[in-house]
Design a protein around this motif. Sequence first.
Motif, PDB file in Angstrom:
ATOM      1  N   PHE A 134      18.858  20.528  70.906  1.00 28.85           N
ATOM      2  CA  PHE A 134      19.727  21.464  70.191  1.00 28.85           C
ATOM      3  C   PHE A 134      19.026  22.155  69.018  1.00 28.85           C
ATOM      4  O   PHE A 134      19.394  23.269  68.655  1.00 28.85           O
ATOM      5  CB  PHE A 134      20.993  20.751  69.692  1.00 28.85           C
ATOM      6  CG  PHE A 134      22.018  21.695  69.134  1.00 28.85           C
ATOM      7  CD1 PHE A 134      22.685  22.579  69.970  1.00 28.85           C
ATOM      8  CD2 PHE A 134      22.299  21.729  67.770  1.00 28.85           C
ATOM      9  CE1 PHE A 134      23.621  23.468  69.464  1.00 28.85           C
ATOM     10  CE2 PHE A 134      23.229  22.615  67.262  1.00 28.85           C
ATOM     11  CZ  PHE A 134      23.895  23.484  68.111  1.00 28.85           C
ATOM     12  N   ALA A 135      18.018  21.504  68.437  1.00 28.02           N
ATOM     13  CA  ALA A 135      17.373  22.066  67.244  1.00 28.02           C
ATOM     14  C   ALA A 135      16.898  23.515  67.435  1.00 28.02           C
ATOM     15  O   ALA A 135      17.103  24.336  66.539  1.00 28.02           O
ATOM     16  CB  ALA A 135      16.225  21.171  66.792  1.00 28.02           C
ATOM     17  N   PRO A 136      16.292  23.857  68.575  1.00 27.70           N
ATOM     18  CA  PRO A 136      15.827  25.257  68.694  1.00 27.70           C
ATOM     19  C   PRO A 136      16.949  26.278  68.531  1.00 27.70           C
ATOM     20  O   PRO A 136      16.723  27.374  68.027  1.00 27.70           O
ATOM     21  CB  PRO A 136      15.248  25.311  70.118  1.00 27.70           C
ATOM     22  CG  PRO A 136      14.862  23.920  70.428  1.00 27.70           C
ATOM     23  CD  PRO A 136      15.866  23.050  69.732  1.00 27.70           C
ATOM     24  N   TYR A 137      18.168  25.887  68.925  1.00 25.78           N
ATOM     25  CA  TYR A 137      19.303  26.802  68.835  1.00 25.78           C
ATOM     26  C   TYR A 137      19.586  27.187  67.383  1.00 25.78           C
ATOM     27  O   TYR A 137      20.193  28.214  67.111  1.00 25.78           O
ATOM     28  CB  TYR A 137      20.537  26.140  69.462  1.00 25.78           C
ATOM     29  CG  TYR A 137      21.752  27.025  69.525  1.00 25.78           C
ATOM     30  CD1 TYR A 137      21.850  28.019  70.485  1.00 25.78           C
ATOM     31  CD2 TYR A 137      22.796  26.872  68.624  1.00 25.78           C
ATOM     32  CE1 TYR A 137      22.954  28.839  70.552  1.00 25.78           C
ATOM     33  CE2 TYR A 137      23.920  27.687  68.682  1.00 25.78           C
ATOM     34  CZ  TYR A 137      23.985  28.670  69.646  1.00 25.78           C
ATOM     35  OH  TYR A 137      25.083  29.486  69.705  1.00 25.78           O
ATOM     36  N   LEU A 138      19.135  26.347  66.458  1.00 20.92           N
ATOM     37  CA  LEU A 138      19.400  26.608  65.044  1.00 20.92           C
ATOM     38  C   LEU A 138      18.354  27.526  64.420  1.00 20.92           C
ATOM     39  O   LEU A 138      18.445  27.873  63.253  1.00 20.92           O
ATOM     40  CB  LEU A 138      19.415  25.287  64.269  1.00 20.92           C
ATOM     41  CG  LEU A 138      20.495  24.297  64.668  1.00 20.92           C
ATOM     42  CD1 LEU A 138      20.237  22.954  64.017  1.00 20.92           C
ATOM     43  CD2 LEU A 138      21.859  24.825  64.261  1.00 20.92           C
TER      44      LEU A 138
END
Lengths: 315, 307
Positions: A134-138
């Motif tokens: 999920f981190a890349p989505y941020l």
Amino acid sequence: MSTTTSKVPVSGEPGARPAGTSPTGPPAPARRRRTGLLFVLPFAAVFVLFMVWPVLHGLWMSFTDESLTLKGTEFVGFDNYAEAFGDPDVWSSLGNTVFFTAISVVPLVLLSLAMALLVHTGLAGQWVWRLAFFAPYLLPVTVVTMIFQWLYQPDLGMLNQALDAVGLGPVGWLSDEAFAMWSIAALTVWWTIGFNFLLYLAALQSLPDTLYEAAALDGAGAWRRLWSITLPQLRRTTVLVVMLQVLASLKVFDQIYILTKGGPNGSTRPILEYIYDVGFTGYRLGYASAISYLFFAIIIIVSIAQLRFMPRKEG
Amino acid sequence: MSAATTARPRPPRPAGPRRGRRPQESAGSPMLLGHGRLPRVLAGTALGIFALLWLLPFVWAVATSFQREEDVASPGLNPIKGVLTLDAYRQVFERGTLPTWAFNSVLIAGLVTLLTIVVSTLAAYGFSRGTFRGRRTLLAVTVASIMVPPQLLIVPLFQQMLTFNLVDTYWSIILPQVVAPMMVFILKRFFDAIPRELEEAARIDGASDLRVFWSIVLPLSRPIVSAVSVFVFIGAWNNFLWPFIITNDPDLMTLPVGLATVKDAYGIQYAQSMAAAMLAAAPLIVVFLFFQRRIVKSVATTGLGGT
């Protein structure tokens, strides 16, 4: 941390009444006609100003020869639309957009489903998996493009270094027409898959265990349970994810504009970038608006087509 | 342990060597895999490969940012070449623009979130409980506008800002982002499901509509409001196209826009380029680490609320 579940309750549960009915007898009629109006006013104001008006104004502009620099505009009827239909750049950029959508939606749906199923098996380290996916989505788009520009860098980038290590020649990830759109799609999958992954994970976590208990009693194996119980239960989520993803992929612009400016040779230029070029580089706001509205029509047609595939809500 | 999963009493398992399993680790369902050893190993391997693929770009970027430019330029797959150093970060700070952009990002995303929440919750409550004329029409137009791609509005909005003389101001960046019809719709659905008896009782006691909304409805809606806030904030923080078009003044730029304008100025200085990227990436990642569970739930809630 509260332990309340934050599921959105479905209208129709006990307690949800049709709007405007009151449990306690007849309301005061004078107040009734205005109730709630003041609550809606602030939103209505910004909504009309920054949504309704621009939509109508844009529609009007598409029938004029409005320019960013020249004064005075003339009404030109359907000229802009006629021009757009005969403009090869419109068709090629539309083709690029469709191609990008095709090659990005499939992995963004299938991989996110696979990831969610794997994480849901309950293996140790839940927070690590969630963070990784999920981190890349941020990340802001610029950060993503900076990282990938460096990975795709022809001489020193990680990918070509890796190819070099196994004895293969370098690849022009962003400079070779055969690879550029695929490279952008790969970046997009890495960047945005976390959202779909979370939608699937939430859906999986809301499945009742009783479903599986019955299957276990019948002696169904793991694969059988996956095919016969889990995947059918995820159908609505899949339809939602596909719908949202198709619409998101059709609107691709930011990462391409920053990374390749539509190059090499216009091979990665999406329709939205063409609209941007016509309007803000070529100053032809009227023509840009006309192409915008053709694109809007496509979005609406795609949405309606997808809604027809939407399975009915059970219950 | 996710708060969203209901704690079930598990049947006691047959005793045996069960290494490395903390009792409260699993948020998943053992029902997916069964209890065999092989499927677990396979699933773990697949998951590990995925996670590695997803973390690799981060690792490569972070490693690059802690190197000297001359070491970056030497070939090789080892991400750490030569000496570790903070030079790149120092140089990025010496350029002096990054803190300004970070401040702008925080200010703009914060204000957009605050205004959106105020405007959207009020409107959603008005739509949910109101009886004024034109309510259905306005709601229908609002829901229909979810379909409008934001990029469609860029040209007319830009014209509008020229007319109002707002180009290159904070307001021009903030105001158009406050319109969030999707969020109004999600909030309205939530409010619809709240039983009205409480509100009626308060009204009989003489509380005003606003008072009822503030003291009864909002406290009951904390989860959905925080979910929507998280969502709006991420969107505003990462928004690129609109702020990019409406700002020419570097002092007003947000992080994504500012970085896009100087990206090429870093040229072949990849260590600096990665340092700047990591500094821009850090804030939300750190926030995510702290509020992971809530953010995950928020995305799930708002995402599913949209169906």
